[in-house]
Design a protein around this motif. Sequence first.
Motif: not given
Length: 217
Positions: A85-106
Amino acid sequence: MTGEQLVARVRGLAAAGERVVVGIAGCPGAGKSTLAGWLAGHLTAAGLPAVWVPMDGFHLADVELERLGRRGRKGAIDTFDAHGYLALLRRARAETGNVVYAPSFDREIEQPIAGAIPIPPDARVVVSEGNYLLAAAEPWRQVRAAMTEVWYADLDDRVRLDRLVKRHVQFGKAPAEAVRWVAEVDEPNAVAIRATRDRADLLVDVDALPLTPSDSY
């Protein structure tokens, strides 16, 4: 705060130009998901594209919880992939030049779904909610640092517990089992979560907002 004030607060955070990550913490059943979905929708409608990324996507799968002997207390702090989760948050904040994919919960199958939520380059705000965003233990302290702000969703306990039992029943538990689960699993977690309340940047009275409770509160 009113809903309009919450939207205005996030617009102010985004004024500097960087992507904003707003976290919403709170006890099980407090309305975190409902608030997060509402906020992301209203920000987008106001011209500030936002994406809702739930922390629940980082639940460990049941097969791993079985291996660890933790399935009987699913939802406790050690039943999540906190480092992922921490790695995803860091990517989401920093990587703005490409799509960042996150998981959902069903909730129908009670399992995370990988790569289900796209965060596109034009997203200005990521709204993420979860129980433990204000926890002091590592890596949760780093999770807090990866967010621009973290709010705490407050709701009257009688309302919260009633909704929580109904949610468990809706997604497959017998009424007696739902009551037992809330008492033995959810509420011990709630005690620890409530102790982090004062670390939030903002306390949000969920009852005061024009929200319609969903199946994901």
